[in-house]
Scaffold this motif. Structure first.
Motif, PDB file in Angstrom:
ATOM      1  N   GLY A 139     -54.921 -17.854  15.533  1.00 36.95           N
ATOM      2  CA  GLY A 139     -53.628 -17.528  16.115  1.00 36.95           C
ATOM      3  C   GLY A 139     -52.937 -16.400  15.366  1.00 36.95           C
ATOM      4  O   GLY A 139     -53.103 -16.237  14.162  1.00 36.95           O
ATOM      5  N   ASP A 140     -52.162 -15.616  16.095  1.00 35.76           N
ATOM      6  CA  ASP A 140     -51.408 -14.510  15.497  1.00 35.76           C
ATOM      7  C   ASP A 140     -49.921 -14.831  15.644  1.00 35.76           C
ATOM      8  O   ASP A 140     -49.398 -14.899  16.762  1.00 35.76           O
ATOM      9  CB  ASP A 140     -51.742 -13.197  16.209  1.00 35.76           C
ATOM     10  CG  ASP A 140     -51.117 -11.985  15.518  1.00 35.76           C
ATOM     11  OD1 ASP A 140     -50.259 -12.176  14.645  1.00 35.76           O
ATOM     12  OD2 ASP A 140     -51.503 -10.851  15.863  1.00 35.76           O
ATOM     13  N   PRO A 141     -49.211 -15.048  14.543  1.00 35.27           N
ATOM     14  CA  PRO A 141     -47.786 -15.396  14.638  1.00 35.27           C
ATOM     15  C   PRO A 141     -46.930 -14.297  15.250  1.00 35.27           C
ATOM     16  O   PRO A 141     -45.810 -14.562  15.702  1.00 35.27           O
ATOM     17  CB  PRO A 141     -47.393 -15.650  13.168  1.00 35.27           C
ATOM     18  CG  PRO A 141     -48.408 -14.913  12.351  1.00 35.27           C
ATOM     19  CD  PRO A 141     -49.680 -14.977  13.143  1.00 35.27           C
ATOM     20  N   ALA A 142     -47.437 -13.057  15.281  1.00 36.55           N
ATOM     21  CA  ALA A 142     -46.652 -11.957  15.836  1.00 36.55           C
ATOM     22  C   ALA A 142     -46.734 -11.894  17.364  1.00 36.55           C
ATOM     23  O   ALA A 142     -46.039 -11.102  17.991  1.00 36.55           O
ATOM     24  CB  ALA A 142     -47.120 -10.627  15.247  1.00 36.55           C
ATOM     25  N   VAL A 143     -47.572 -12.721  17.951  1.00 38.10           N
ATOM     26  CA  VAL A 143     -47.747 -12.692  19.406  1.00 38.10           C
ATOM     27  C   VAL A 143     -46.599 -13.433  20.077  1.00 38.10           C
ATOM     28  O   VAL A 143     -46.378 -14.622  19.801  1.00 38.10           O
ATOM     29  CB  VAL A 143     -49.095 -13.333  19.802  1.00 38.10           C
ATOM     30  CG1 VAL A 143     -49.205 -13.435  21.318  1.00 38.10           C
ATOM     31  CG2 VAL A 143     -50.247 -12.526  19.234  1.00 38.10           C
ATOM     32  N   PRO A 144     -45.848 -12.784  20.963  1.00 38.35           N
ATOM     33  CA  PRO A 144     -44.787 -13.479  21.696  1.00 38.35           C
ATOM     34  C   PRO A 144     -45.368 -14.580  22.579  1.00 38.35           C
ATOM     35  O   PRO A 144     -46.497 -14.477  23.065  1.00 38.35           O
ATOM     36  CB  PRO A 144     -44.156 -12.361  22.545  1.00 38.35           C
ATOM     37  CG  PRO A 144     -44.548 -11.093  21.870  1.00 38.35           C
ATOM     38  CD  PRO A 144     -45.892 -11.348  21.269  1.00 38.35           C
ATOM     39  N   ARG A 145     -44.609 -15.644  22.769  1.00 37.08           N
ATOM     40  CA  ARG A 145     -45.096 -16.780  23.547  1.00 37.08           C
ATOM     41  C   ARG A 145     -45.403 -16.380  24.987  1.00 37.08           C
ATOM     42  O   ARG A 145     -46.385 -16.838  25.561  1.00 37.08           O
ATOM     43  CB  ARG A 145     -44.059 -17.901  23.524  1.00 37.08           C
ATOM     44  CG  ARG A 145     -44.465 -19.134  24.324  1.00 37.08           C
ATOM     45  CD  ARG A 145     -43.511 -20.286  24.120  1.00 37.08           C
ATOM     46  NE  ARG A 145     -43.463 -20.684  22.714  1.00 37.08           N
ATOM     47  CZ  ARG A 145     -42.673 -21.682  22.259  1.00 37.08           C
ATOM     48  NH1 ARG A 145     -41.879 -22.324  23.101  1.00 37.08           N
ATOM     49  NH2 ARG A 145     -42.701 -21.990  20.985  1.00 37.08           N
ATOM     50  N   SER A 146     -44.569 -15.504  25.561  1.00 36.03           N
ATOM     51  CA  SER A 146     -44.813 -15.086  26.949  1.00 36.03           C
ATOM     52  C   SER A 146     -46.119 -14.322  27.072  1.00 36.03           C
ATOM     53  O   SER A 146     -46.899 -14.532  28.011  1.00 36.03           O
ATOM     54  CB  SER A 146     -43.647 -14.214  27.441  1.00 36.03           C
ATOM     55  OG  SER A 146     -43.479 -13.074  26.596  1.00 36.03           O
ATOM     56  N   ALA A 147     -46.393 -13.421  26.106  1.00 35.08           N
ATOM     57  CA  ALA A 147     -47.636 -12.656  26.134  1.00 35.08           C
ATOM     58  C   ALA A 147     -48.839 -13.567  25.944  1.00 35.08           C
ATOM     59  O   ALA A 147     -49.887 -13.391  26.587  1.00 35.08           O
ATOM     60  CB  ALA A 147     -47.616 -11.579  25.057  1.00 35.08           C
ATOM     61  N   ALA A 148     -48.692 -14.574  25.061  1.00 36.78           N
ATOM     62  CA  ALA A 148     -49.788 -15.517  24.849  1.00 36.78           C
ATOM     63  C   ALA A 148     -50.066 -16.323  26.107  1.00 36.78           C
ATOM     64  O   ALA A 148     -51.237 -16.603  26.430  1.00 36.78           O
ATOM     65  CB  ALA A 148     -49.457 -16.438  23.681  1.00 36.78           C
ATOM     66  N   SER A 149     -49.031 -16.688  26.832  1.00 35.62           N
ATOM     67  CA  SER A 149     -49.217 -17.463  28.064  1.00 35.62           C
ATOM     68  C   SER A 149     -49.934 -16.633  29.124  1.00 35.62           C
ATOM     69  O   SER A 149     -50.826 -17.132  29.826  1.00 35.62           O
ATOM     70  CB  SER A 149     -47.869 -17.945  28.593  1.00 35.62           C
ATOM     71  OG  SER A 149     -47.228 -18.793  27.647  1.00 35.62           O
ATOM     72  N   ILE A 150     -49.542 -15.370  29.252  1.00 36.75           N
ATOM     73  CA  ILE A 150     -50.199 -14.489  30.226  1.00 36.75           C
ATOM     74  C   ILE A 150     -51.649 -14.284  29.848  1.00 36.75           C
ATOM     75  O   ILE A 150     -52.550 -14.298  30.700  1.00 36.75           O
ATOM     76  CB  ILE A 150     -49.455 -13.147  30.311  1.00 36.75           C
ATOM     77  CG1 ILE A 150     -48.072 -13.337  30.923  1.00 36.75           C
ATOM     78  CG2 ILE A 150     -50.266 -12.136  31.131  1.00 36.75           C
ATOM     79  CD1 ILE A 150     -47.234 -12.078  30.955  1.00 36.75           C
TER      80      ILE A 150
END
Length: 238
Positions: A57-68
């Motif tokens: 996992g990358d903590p810098a990834v926004p949750r919305s981007a991760a969901s997409i």
């Protein structure tokens, strides 16, 4: 008997036509067989990179981007399964299946782009080497044949999915990319377009010439029937 003769005559006429924009029947059937393999490879690739992204996992990834990204990977796997089922279907002609494969090529390029553009694009995070979309743009037309006009059009559209995927992620909340990082990220995809067009044309001509080499005079070899110490027996068509 008359109907059988007419069908054979139509098939022979189709095979004996000079070079036309249409795809040779034998090459179209071979393309469908290859599509089964491509769908399986795509399924495994999506599953593999999805697993890696879940584990690392990358903590810098926004949750919305991760969901997409997650939705794109899962959708890519589902579409790959549907493509394999389509390639095994006997209800649709080979040329129609290969035309639908072009749509799959474009859609999967978008899925790959959405999955890869999940982290903020900066110079430190700019991809080194070819992106997944660039590899997909080059590899697909080398394996799956189609007419030149369709391949050229689909190549440009598939490559355009790379910036479109990033645009969708930015619209969903991903930070705006560094302009310099954009150049580094999309340069391989831009280069992939002429490479795919040129190389697919070469492979297409080689495949057609190889199939023509199977012709013996006015007869065309269809399939082997048996072999022995004195030679081979083939079913042929005049």
């Amino acid at each position: 008997m008359r109907a059988t003769t007419e069908r054979l005559a139509e098939s022979d006429a189709e095979d004996s036509r000079p070079a036309t924009p249409s795809l040779p029947p034998d090459l179209a059937r071979e393309g469908v067989r290859r599509l089964r393999v491509v769908g399986g490879v795509s399924l495994v690739a999506h599953a593999f990179f999805l697993t890696v992204s879940r584990l690392v996992g990358d903590p810098a990834v926004p949750r919305s981007a991760a969901s997409i990204s997650l939705g794109a990977a899962i959708t890519g796997m589902v579409v790959a399964v549907l493509v394999m089922r389509l390639a095994y279907s006997n209800r649709i002609g080979s040329r129609t299946i290969l035309d639908l494969a072009l749509v799959y090529w474009v859609l999967d390029a978008l899925f790959i782009s959405l999955s890869s553009h999940v982290s903020p694009l900066t110079m430190e995070r700019a991809p080194q080497g070819w992106s997944g979309v660039a590899v997909w743009v080059v590899a697909f037309p080398l394996v799956i044949p189609n007419t030149r006009g369709k391949v050229i059009l689909a190549t440009f559209v598939a490559a355009a999915m790379d910036p479109l995927g990033l645009l969708i992620q930015v619209s969903a909340g991903l930070p705006a990319p560094d302009p310099r990082a954009l150049v580094a990220s999309f340069a391989p995809t831009v280069l992939a377009v002429p490479i795919a067009i040129v190389m697919s044309g070469i492979i297409f001509r080689i495949s057609v010439e190889a199939m023509r080499a199977r012709d013996l005079g006015s007869y065309r070899l269809v399939e082997p029937l048996g072999s022995g110490g004195m030679g081979e027996v083939w079913r042929a068509r005049h």
